[in-house]
Design a protein around this motif. Structure first.
Motif, PDB file in Angstrom:
ATOM      1  N   VAL A 166       0.863  -1.180   0.000  1.00 13.93           N
ATOM      2  CA  VAL A 166       0.000   0.000   0.000  1.00 13.93           C
ATOM      3  C   VAL A 166       0.900   1.231   0.000  1.00 13.93           C
ATOM      4  O   VAL A 166       1.589   1.510   0.979  1.00 13.93           O
ATOM      5  CB  VAL A 166      -0.935   0.009   1.226  1.00 13.93           C
ATOM      6  CG1 VAL A 166      -1.799   1.259   1.232  1.00 13.93           C
ATOM      7  CG2 VAL A 166      -1.805  -1.245   1.239  1.00 13.93           C
ATOM      8  N   ARG A 167       0.915   1.946  -1.103  1.00 11.97           N
ATOM      9  CA  ARG A 167       1.742   3.147  -1.248  1.00 11.97           C
ATOM     10  C   ARG A 167       0.879   4.370  -0.974  1.00 11.97           C
ATOM     11  O   ARG A 167      -0.171   4.538  -1.584  1.00 11.97           O
ATOM     12  CB  ARG A 167       2.353   3.215  -2.628  1.00 11.97           C
ATOM     13  CG  ARG A 167       3.252   2.022  -2.925  1.00 11.97           C
ATOM     14  CD  ARG A 167       4.194   2.258  -4.085  1.00 11.97           C
ATOM     15  NE  ARG A 167       4.888   1.033  -4.457  1.00 11.97           N
ATOM     16  CZ  ARG A 167       5.970   0.558  -3.851  1.00 11.97           C
ATOM     17  NH1 ARG A 167       6.478   1.203  -2.830  1.00 11.97           N
ATOM     18  NH2 ARG A 167       6.534  -0.561  -4.256  1.00 11.97           N
ATOM     19  N   MET A 168       1.355   5.205  -0.073  1.00  6.96           N
ATOM     20  CA  MET A 168       0.600   6.398   0.315  1.00  6.96           C
ATOM     21  C   MET A 168       1.396   7.654  -0.027  1.00  6.96           C
ATOM     22  O   MET A 168       1.628   8.515   0.821  1.00  6.96           O
ATOM     23  CB  MET A 168       0.253   6.328   1.799  1.00  6.96           C
ATOM     24  CG  MET A 168      -0.647   5.143   2.107  1.00  6.96           C
ATOM     25  SD  MET A 168      -1.134   5.013   3.818  1.00  6.96           S
ATOM     26  CE  MET A 168       0.402   4.613   4.586  1.00  6.96           C
ATOM     27  N   GLY A 169       1.808   7.738  -1.280  1.00  3.55           N
ATOM     28  CA  GLY A 169       2.526   8.905  -1.760  1.00  3.55           C
ATOM     29  C   GLY A 169       3.804   9.154  -0.972  1.00  3.55           C
ATOM     30  O   GLY A 169       4.516   8.216  -0.596  1.00  3.55           O
ATOM     31  N   GLY A 170       4.076  10.418  -0.693  1.00  3.82           N
ATOM     32  CA  GLY A 170       5.287  10.810   0.010  1.00  3.82           C
ATOM     33  C   GLY A 170       5.323  10.378   1.453  1.00  3.82           C
ATOM     34  O   GLY A 170       6.372  10.426   2.104  1.00  3.82           O
ATOM     35  N   LEU A 171       4.181   9.949   1.989  1.00  8.70           N
ATOM     36  CA  LEU A 171       4.140   9.468   3.367  1.00  8.70           C
ATOM     37  C   LEU A 171       4.932   8.174   3.500  1.00  8.70           C
ATOM     38  O   LEU A 171       5.711   8.005   4.435  1.00  8.70           O
ATOM     39  CB  LEU A 171       2.690   9.259   3.806  1.00  8.70           C
ATOM     40  CG  LEU A 171       2.471   8.852   5.251  1.00  8.70           C
ATOM     41  CD1 LEU A 171       2.992   9.920   6.202  1.00  8.70           C
ATOM     42  CD2 LEU A 171       0.993   8.610   5.495  1.00  8.70           C
ATOM     43  N   GLY A 172       4.741   7.257   2.574  1.00  2.00           N
ATOM     44  CA  GLY A 172       5.474   5.996   2.603  1.00  2.00           C
ATOM     45  C   GLY A 172       4.612   4.838   2.161  1.00  2.00           C
ATOM     46  O   GLY A 172       3.541   5.030   1.591  1.00  2.00           O
ATOM     47  N   SER A 173       5.083   3.634   2.435  1.00  6.93           N
ATOM     48  CA  SER A 173       4.340   2.449   2.023  1.00  6.93           C
ATOM     49  C   SER A 173       4.265   1.443   3.171  1.00  6.93           C
ATOM     50  O   SER A 173       5.107   1.431   4.064  1.00  6.93           O
ATOM     51  CB  SER A 173       4.998   1.800   0.796  1.00  6.93           C
ATOM     52  OG  SER A 173       6.301   1.363   1.108  1.00  6.93           O
ATOM     53  N   LEU A 174       3.239   0.615   3.096  1.00  7.57           N
ATOM     54  CA  LEU A 174       2.998  -0.449   4.078  1.00  7.57           C
ATOM     55  C   LEU A 174       3.002  -1.782   3.343  1.00  7.57           C
ATOM     56  O   LEU A 174       2.489  -1.891   2.226  1.00  7.57           O
ATOM     57  CB  LEU A 174       1.644  -0.249   4.756  1.00  7.57           C
ATOM     58  CG  LEU A 174       1.453   1.051   5.522  1.00  7.57           C
ATOM     59  CD1 LEU A 174      -0.005   1.226   5.909  1.00  7.57           C
ATOM     60  CD2 LEU A 174       2.329   1.078   6.753  1.00  7.57           C
ATOM     61  N   GLN A 175       3.582  -2.792   3.989  1.00 11.00           N
ATOM     62  CA  GLN A 175       3.637  -4.116   3.395  1.00 11.00           C
ATOM     63  C   GLN A 175       3.698  -5.143   4.516  1.00 11.00           C
ATOM     64  O   GLN A 175       4.270  -4.889   5.577  1.00 11.00           O
ATOM     65  CB  GLN A 175       4.892  -4.242   2.522  1.00 11.00           C
ATOM     66  CG  GLN A 175       5.067  -5.579   1.857  1.00 11.00           C
ATOM     67  CD  GLN A 175       6.320  -5.620   0.977  1.00 11.00           C
ATOM     68  OE1 GLN A 175       7.059  -4.661   0.883  1.00 11.00           O
ATOM     69  NE2 GLN A 175       6.527  -6.752   0.340  1.00 11.00           N
ATOM     70  N   LEU A 176       3.102  -6.315   4.295  1.00  9.52           N
ATOM     71  CA  LEU A 176       3.146  -7.378   5.298  1.00  9.52           C
ATOM     72  C   LEU A 176       4.494  -8.079   5.283  1.00  9.52           C
ATOM     73  O   LEU A 176       5.135  -8.210   4.241  1.00  9.52           O
ATOM     74  CB  LEU A 176       2.046  -8.410   5.042  1.00  9.52           C
ATOM     75  CG  LEU A 176       0.611  -7.938   5.214  1.00  9.52           C
ATOM     76  CD1 LEU A 176      -0.354  -9.098   4.998  1.00  9.52           C
ATOM     77  CD2 LEU A 176       0.390  -7.308   6.567  1.00  9.52           C
TER      78      LEU A 176
END
Length: 147
Positions: A76-86
C-alpha cells in the motif's frame, strides 16, 4: 525549521553481550501526547476547504482500504508518506515441501518512509528530558513533597 523530538536516556543490558549483564545507555523517545483520527481530520480541515466531517469520512474509508489491501497481499503506497507491506516470520523447515503455513508465527506490517516522511525525519533536533513513568521517581517525588 527543525522540529524537536524529546528523549530520555535509559539503561539496558547490552544486546550484544546479554550474559555479562553490562548496562549500556540508549536514547528512548518520549511522546508528548497523542494525535487521533479526529485531531488529524481537524488539522486537515483547517488547511483546506473540505469540512471536518468529509475528512473524517475519507480517513475512515482509508483505514478500511489500507487493511483490505494488506490482507490482499498488496503493497500500500501512500505517496510521500510511505508504504505499508506485510512481513512474515516463524519457524523454518528442513525442505521446501515440508513447509506449511502452521510454521508462520507472526505477521507484521512494515512501514517504509517516503520522501515527505524522510525529509521530516532528516529535519529533527533532539532535547533530553527526564525519564517518564519510573516508579522510583514517583516515590522520590512523594517523599520530597512531604519533607
Amino acid at each position: 525549521m527543525k522540529k524537536t523530538v524529546t528523549y530520555s536516556v535509559v539503561g539496558r543490558v547490552n544486546p550484544a553481550d546479554r550474559e555479562s549483564g553490562e548496562m549500556k545507555y540508549y536514547a528512548q523517545s518520549q511522546a508528548r501526547g497523542e494525535m487521533g483520527i479526529r485531531e488529524i481530520a481537524e488539522r486537515i480541515h483547517q488547511m483546506c476547504t473540505v469540512t471536518r466531517a468529509d475528512v473524517m469520512a475519507v480517513l475512515t474509508a482509508m483505514e478500511d482500504i489500507v487493511a483490505e489491501g494488506l490482507q490482499g497481499g498488496e503493497i500500500v503506497r501512500m505517496g510521500g508518506l510511505g508504504s505499508l507491506q506485510l512481513s512474515l516470520s516463524g519457524e523454518g523447515s528442513a525442505t521446501e515441501d515440508a513447509y506449511s503455513d502452521a510454521l508462520i508465527g507472526k505477521v507484521r506490517v512494515l512501514f517504509r518512509p517516503g520522501t515527505v516522511m524522510q525529509e521530516a525525519l532528516n529535519n529533527l533536533a533532539f532535547e533530553r528530558v527526564p525519564v517518564k513513568y519510573k516508579k522510583e521517581e514517583e516515590e522520590e517525588e512523594e517523599g520530597g513533597l512531604g519533607a
